[in-house]
Design an enzyme around this catalytic site. Structure first.
Site, PDB file in Angstrom:
ATOM      1  N   CYS A  80     -15.070   2.103 -27.373  1.00  0.00           N
ATOM      2  CA  CYS A  80     -16.421   2.432 -27.748  1.00  0.00           C
ATOM      3  C   CYS A  80     -17.343   2.554 -26.099  1.00  0.00           C
ATOM      4  O   CYS A  80     -17.843   1.758 -25.778  1.00  0.00           O
ATOM      5  CB  CYS A  80     -17.210   1.600 -28.314  1.00  0.00           C
ATOM      6  SG  CYS A  80     -16.412   1.475 -30.049  1.00  0.00           S
ATOM      7  N   GLU A  81     -16.637   3.383 -25.352  1.00  0.00           N
ATOM      8  CA  GLU A  81     -17.078   3.622 -23.876  1.00  0.00           C
ATOM      9  C   GLU A  81     -16.934   4.910 -23.770  1.00  0.00           C
ATOM     10  O   GLU A  81     -15.814   5.540 -24.027  1.00  0.00           O
ATOM     11  CB  GLU A  81     -16.532   2.816 -22.829  1.00  0.00           C
ATOM     12  CG  GLU A  81     -16.360   1.263 -23.001  1.00  0.00           C
ATOM     13  CD  GLU A  81     -17.416   0.765 -22.062  1.00  0.00           C
ATOM     14  OE1 GLU A  81     -18.077   1.515 -21.265  1.00  0.00           O
ATOM     15  OE2 GLU A  81     -17.852  -0.319 -22.525  1.00  0.00           O
ATOM     16  N   GLY A 121       0.720  -1.398  -0.083  1.00  0.00           N
ATOM     17  CA  GLY A 121      -0.069   0.061  -0.213  1.00  0.00           C
ATOM     18  C   GLY A 121       0.842   1.029   0.244  1.00  0.00           C
ATOM     19  O   GLY A 121       0.145   2.353  -0.118  1.00  0.00           O
ATOM     20  N   ARG A 167      -6.936   2.709 -14.890  1.00  0.00           N
ATOM     21  CA  ARG A 167      -7.081   3.435 -13.802  1.00  0.00           C
ATOM     22  C   ARG A 167      -7.972   4.568 -13.745  1.00  0.00           C
ATOM     23  O   ARG A 167      -8.478   4.697 -12.798  1.00  0.00           O
ATOM     24  CB  ARG A 167      -5.671   3.707 -13.143  1.00  0.00           C
ATOM     25  CG  ARG A 167      -4.685   2.192 -12.910  1.00  0.00           C
ATOM     26  CD  ARG A 167      -3.509   2.464 -12.411  1.00  0.00           C
ATOM     27  NE  ARG A 167      -3.858   2.715 -10.873  1.00  0.00           N
ATOM     28  CZ  ARG A 167      -3.682   3.896 -10.270  1.00  0.00           C
ATOM     29  NH1 ARG A 167      -3.206   4.953 -11.109  1.00  0.00           N
ATOM     30  NH2 ARG A 167      -3.844   3.774  -9.010  1.00  0.00           N
TER      31      ARG A 167
END
Ligand code: LLP
Length: 853
Positions: free
Chosen positions: A804-805, A698, A773
Site C-alpha cells: 500500500c504505497e 563498489g 531498490r
C-alpha cells in the site's frame, strides 16, 4: 530512392544501386532515383566558382569532366548525349565567368552541374545494364518559391520548394517509364533560373519528390543504418533509433545528426509519406523508419546531439525593458543580414541568441556587419566558438526528473545558455566548444544509467553502432543463466511457491574467479551485507574469500557459517560502543571512521591494531543514496582530523595498521580504484605503522541495457601501476555486489491487471517488501515474463506489487508479452541487496530463498 555522393562515385556502387532498384521493381514498385554529385565534385565546382582567371576555371572544368569520363571508361560506356551536353555547358560557363550571368545565378548554374552530370551518367549505366531508366530534369518538376524573408543569396543558393501532392505530375512521370533518375539539390524559380536547395539538398529533393508524387515511401541510402542516439563517431555505444515520428526525427536532424537534413522531413509530414534511412553496404539492416505512426511507448530521451560552430550574439541594453518593438528592431538586423536565429534567451536587459551554421551561410563578414548594425541599438558581444548540446525526446518536460545526473555534469561547466523548445521536444545547453568531445559519451552513459534514454525498449532502440560496425557488442560480464539453461528449473521452483529468491551458485563462483585474476590484490573480502545466504558465504569461502561485516549480526553469521575463515573485517558506521567490544572480542579487524570512539572509549581499543577509514572528499556510485564520500556523507574521517586521530591513537596505545576508503557502490569506471589506492598509499606514507590499504568495494555490474561491464583487466592494470610505486603495502578489497548481483533472481506471479489513466498495470505477488531498490534508488531491474519468454513483447506495463504505497513499482514502462494471471515474472539481478533489504511491511511474508547449482 536517394543516393548520396559516395554511393554514386564508383562502378561497384552503381552496380549496387542497380541491384537495389531491381529489387524494388521486383516488389512491383515504380522507382524514382534521386542522386547527388559524385563525391568531391560539388566542392570542385565551388572551387571553380571562386577562381578569378578564365584559364584556371577552364582547367577546373576539364578536371571535373575527366572524373566523369574515367567513370564512364570503367563502366565501358561511350559518352551518352545527355552527359555530353552537360559537359559542354559546364565548359561554356567556365569560359563565361560570373560577369555574364550575375554572380549568384552563375554559381547556381555551375554547381547544379554536379547532379546533372551524375544523373546523366547513371541513366546511361542503368539502361545499359538492362534496367531501362529515363533521365528527368528535376527543374521541370521542382518549382522554387520566393519567400518574403529570403534575400537574393538564399533565393538562389538555398531555395525552398512547396511540395504538395500533384496528381498531374504523378501521371506525367508514370507515362515516362517505371524507373526514372533525377537530380538532387536543384530546382527552378519563377523566373526560370536554376536554383540550389542549399546544404543537404539531395535529401530535400527526395522529400519534395516523395510529397509531390505521394510516394509509398522515400528511401535515403547512405553509409550508416540510420539515426542513432548520439553521433557514433563520438559515442560508439550509441544505439540505432529504429522508429521515430517526424517531429522527433526533425529535431534530431536539426540538432546535429548529419545523416539527414532537417529540411527534408517537413514536406513528408502532411502527405504522411514515410522515410526510411538505409545503409547501402548493409541493405539487410532495418534502418530507421520515420513516419506518422504513433506507437504506445515509454517517454524517453531519444538522442543527445551536439552542434559545434555555434555563435552566440548577446545584446545588452538597459533601455529595452518593456520597450515596445525593441525585439522587432533587433531582429530586423538579423533579417537584413540573412542570418537565421536559432535559440533565444531573454532577460530584462539582455537578449542572447544563437546562430546555427547549418542554417546560415555564416561568414565572419556577415557577423561583423550584423554586430556593427546592432551596436547602434544596444551593446553587442559575440561569443564563439560554442557548442549546443541537445537532448531530444517527445515530452521532454515529463522527463526532467530523470536528468539530475546530466544537470550535475553541466553544473561543472560554463553554460552560456539553456533553452527548452516550445514544442516540448528538446532541451539545449550551450557550452564552450572544446568540452564537447569528452562530455558527450559521458552524458550518453548517464542518460542510459538514469533510465532517461530507455534503451531497454527494443521496439525503439536497435543495436549499438559498435555492434553493427565496430566488430561486436561488448560481451556482458555474466550470461543470463536464467534465460539460457535454468529456465525450466526456475518455472518448477515458481510452481512450488512464489515469491522466491533464487541464487545460482556457479555464477557466484565465476564472479569470484574473475575477481581473483586481479594480480595486484593481496586479500579478497566479500561484503556480506549484499547477501548473507549461508550457501553463498560457503561458496565464497571455498573460493578463498574472507569477509567484511558491519554489524554484530553479520559477525555472528560469518562466525557460525564459515568459522574456518580468517577473522573478518568489521567496518561499521556510527555503531554503539558494545558493537566494537563484541567485534574486538571475536578478533575481527575493526575499522574506525571517527574521533569519538578513541576520544570516549579509548581504553576499549588499547593494545589493538585497527584500520582507519578516511573520507577522500568525493563520492560516486549509481545513485546519490549510495555515495559514501564527500562532505555530504556521514562516512569516513575527514582528512583535517587525521592528526588528531593519530594523536589519540598513540595516547591510547592503538596501532593504525590499515587505511581504508569506500566511495560508493555500483561504479563501472575501472580507473576509480587506482586513484583511491594511490591517494591512500600516499597518505599512508605519513603513518609508519600502516601495512595494508583497503580500497573498499563498489565494483558495479551493468545495470542498464547498453552499459559496458567493468573492465577487470583495466582495473588490474590500474592497481598494478600503483602497487609498483608502493610495494610496501598489502592491497585489500571488499566488494559485495559484483559477486552476487547477477547470481540472483526474484520470481513472482501475476495477480491482476488494470488499465488506468492510459497506463497498463501488471500486478505481481510481491513488491517493495521483497525488492526495495527500484523505490529507493530508481534502480532498474530487468523484468521478463518467464512463462512467455520469447513471445512478442506487445504490451507496455507498469509492473507493481501489492504494497500500500504508490512507490511500490518494480518496473515502469516495461515492454512485455501480453500476460495472464498466474504467469511467472522474473526480476533479474536481485542477488545483491535484494533479500537483505526486504521487510515485513504490511505484514506480508518475506520471499523465501533457494539456491541452485
Ligand atoms: N565496503 C563498504 C565500507 C561498504 O559500505 C560497502 C557497501 C561495500 C564495501 C560493498 O559495496 P558493493 O561492492 O556491494 O557495491 N543498497 C545499495 C548498495 C549500498 C552499499 C552499501 N555499502 C544498493 O542496493 O545498490
Amino acid at each position: 530512392m536517394k543516393f548520396g555522393g559516395t554511393s554514386v562515385a564508383t562502378l561497384p556502387r552503381w552496380q549496387n544501386i542497380r541491384e537495389l532498384v531491381a529489387s524494388r521493381r521486383a516488389e512491383g514498385a515504380r522507382v524514382l532515383i534521386v542522386v547527388s554529385a559524385l563525391t568531391g565534385v560539388t566542392d570542385a565546382l565551388k572551387q571553380l566558382c571562386i577562381e578569378g582567371e578564365q584559364g584556371k576555371r577552364e582547367a577546373a572544368a576539364g578536371a571535373i569532366a575527366q572524373r566523369h569520363h574515367d567513370l564512364l571508361d570503367h563502366m565501358q560506356l561511350t559518352l551518352p548525349d545527355t552527359l555530353g551536353q552537360r559537359l559542354e555547358h559546364l565548359a561554356r560557363l567556365a569560359v563565361d565567368g560570373a560577369a555574364a550571368h550575375g554572380a549568384l545565378a552563375w554559381q547556381a548554374q555551375v554547381q547544379a552541374h554536379g547532379e546533372l552530370m551524375s544523373s546523366a551518367l547513371g541513366a546511361a549505366f542503368l539502361s545499359h545494364s538492362g534496367l531501362p531508366t529515363q533521365w528527368l530534369d528535376a527543374r521541370e518538376c521542382l518549382a522554387a518559391v520566393a519567400l518574403p524573408n529570403q534575400n537574393e543569396r538564399t533565393r538562389l543558393l538555398s531555395a525552398m520548394v512547396e511540395a504538395k501532392p500533384d496528381p498531374a505530375l504523378t501521371a506525367r512521370l508514370a507515362a515516362l517509364g517505371d524507373v526514372l533518375i533525377t537530380q538532387g539539390f536543384i530546382a527552378r524559380d519563377a523566373q526560370g533560373r536554376t536554383v540550389l536547395l542549399g546544404r543537404g539538398g539531395s535529401d530535400t529533393s527526395a522529400a519534395y519528390f516523395g510529397a509531390l508524387l505521394k510516394a509509398a515511401r522515400v528511401e535515403t541510402w547512405t553509409d550508416v543504418a540510420g539515426m542513432f542516439t548520439a553521433n557514433p563517431r563520438q559515442v560508439p555505444g550509441a544505439r540505432l533509433l529504429q522508429r521515430l515520428d517526424y517531429e522527433e526525427a526533425q529535431e534530431i536532424a536539426s540538432t546535429g545528426a548529419k545523416v539527414l537534413h532537417p529540411r527534408c522531413l517537413s514536406p513528408l509530414r502532411e502527405p504522411r509519406v514515410p522515410l526510411l534511412i538505409k545503409d547501402t553496404n548493409h541493405p539487410e539492416l532495418e534502418g530507421t523508419v520515420i513516419g506518422p505512426e504513433v506507437r504506445a511507448h515509454a517517454p524517453s530521451v531519444k538522442a543527445i546531439s551536439a552542434r559545434k560552430g555555434i555563435t552566440l550574439v548577446s545584446m545588452e541594453s538597459v533601455g529595452m525593458w518593456q520597450q515596445v518593438g525593441f525585439l522587432a528592431d533587433v531582429f530586423a538586423h538579423f533579417k537584413t543580414h540573412g542570418l537565421s536565429v536559432d535559440l533565444i534567451g531573454s532577460a530584462e536587459t539582455n537578449v542572447t541568441v544563437s546562430l546555427d551554421p547549418t542554417e546560415n551561410l555564416l561568414d565572419s563578414d556577415a557577423i561583423a556587419a550584423l554586430a556593427s548594425d546592432l551596436a547602434k541599438v544596444c551593446r553587442v558581444k559575440v561569443i564563439a566558438p560554442c557548442a549546443a548540446i541537445t537532448l531530444v525526446g517527445r515530452g521532454m518536460r515529463s522527463l526532467l526528473h530523470t536528468l539530475s545526473g546530466v544537470l550535475a555534469e553541466f553544473g561543472q561547466l560554463r553554460v552560456h545558455m539553456i533553452s527548452q523548445s516550445s514544442n516540448n521536444l528538446n532541451l539545449t545547453f550551450v557550452v564552450d566548444e572544446e568540452v564537447v568531445d569528452a562530455l558527450l559519451p559521458h552524458l550518453h552513459d548517464l542518460l542510459i544509467g538514469a533510465g532517461a534514454l530507455r534503451t531497454d525498449d527494443s521496439a525503439l532502440f536497435g543495436p549499438s553502432w559498435q555492434t553493427l560496425y565496430g566488430g561486436g557488442e561488448v560481451i556482458p560480464a555474466v550470461p543470463a543463466w536464467w534465460r539460457e539453461t535454468q529456465r525450466p528449473r526456475l518455472l518448477e521452483l515458481a510452481a512450488e511457491t512464489t515469491p522466491r529468491h533464487v541464487y545460482h551458485l556457479p555464477t557466484v563462483r565465476q564472479q569470484a574467479r574473475t575477481l581473483k585474476t586481479l594480480a595486484a590484490v593481496d586479500r579478497f573480502h566479500y561484503a556480506v551485507k549484499a547477501n548473507t545466504h549461508p550457501a553463498i558465504l560457503r561458496a565464497l569461502a571455498e573460493e578463498g574469500f574472507a569477509f567484511e561485516c558491519v554489524s554484530p549480526g553479520e559477525l555472528v553469521a560469518v562466525g557460525s557459517i564459515v568459522p574456518q575463515v580468517a577473522s573478518p573485517l568489521f567496518t561499521p558506521n556510527f555503531a554503539p560502543r558494545e558493537d566494537y567490544a563484541r567485534a574486538l572480542a571475536t578478533g575481527a579487524t575493526v575499522t574506525l571512521d571517527a574521533l569519538h570512539p578513541l576520544q570516549h572509549w579509548g581504553a576499549l581499543f588499547r593494545g589493538h591494531e585497527i584500520a582507519l577509514r578516511v573520507d577522500l572528499g568525493r563520492g560516486l556510485g549509481h545513485h546519490d543514496k549510495v555515495r559514501t564520500g564527500g562532505s555530504g556523507s556521514k562516512f569516513g574521517l575527514p582528512l583535517d582530523q587525521l592528526s588528531a586521530f593519530l594523536q589519540l591513537a598513540s595516547e591510547h596505545g592503538v596501532t593504525v595498521r590499515g587505511l581504508h576508503a569506500h566511495l560508493g557502490s555500483g561504479v563501472l569506471d575501472a580507473g576509480h580504484w587506482g586513484e583511491v589506492y594511490a591517494q591512500l598509499a600516499s597518505l599512508a606514507e605519513r603513518i609508519p605503522s600502516v601495512v595494508f590499504i583497503n580500497i573498499g568495494g563498489g565494483l558495479g555490474v551493468p545495470a542498464h541495457p547498453g552499459e559496458a561491464p567493468l573492465d577487470i583487466a583495466a582495473l588490474d592494470q590500474a592497481l598494478s601501476a600503483v602497487k609498483a610505486l608502493y610495494p610496501q603495502y598489502q592491497l585489500w578489497i571488499e566488494p559485495g555486489r559484483y559477486l552476487v548481483a547477477d547470481a540472483g533472481v526474484l520470481l513472482a506471479r501475476v495477480t491482476q491487471q488494470k488499465d488506468k489513466g492510459g497506463f497498463r498495470y501488471l500486478g505481481v505477488d510481491t513488491g517493495m517488501n521483497s525488492l526495495i531498490r527500484p523505490a529507493l534508488y530508481d534502480a532498474w531491474h530487468k523484468i521478463v515474463n518467464l512463462t512467455r519468454l520469447g513471445e512478442p513483447a506487445t504490451a507496455l506495463y507498469q509492473v507493481v506489487g501489492p504494497i500500500c504505497e504508490s512507490g511500490d513499482v518494480l518496473g515502469s514502462d516495461r515492454r512485455l508479452p501480453e500476460a495472464r494471471e498466474g504467469d511467472v515474472i522474473l526480476i533479474a539481478q536481485t542477488g545483491a541487496y535484494g533479500k537483505v533489504m526486504s521487510s515485513h511491511y504490511n505484514l506480508r511474508d518475506e520471499a523465501d530463498e533457494i539456491v541452485i547449482e
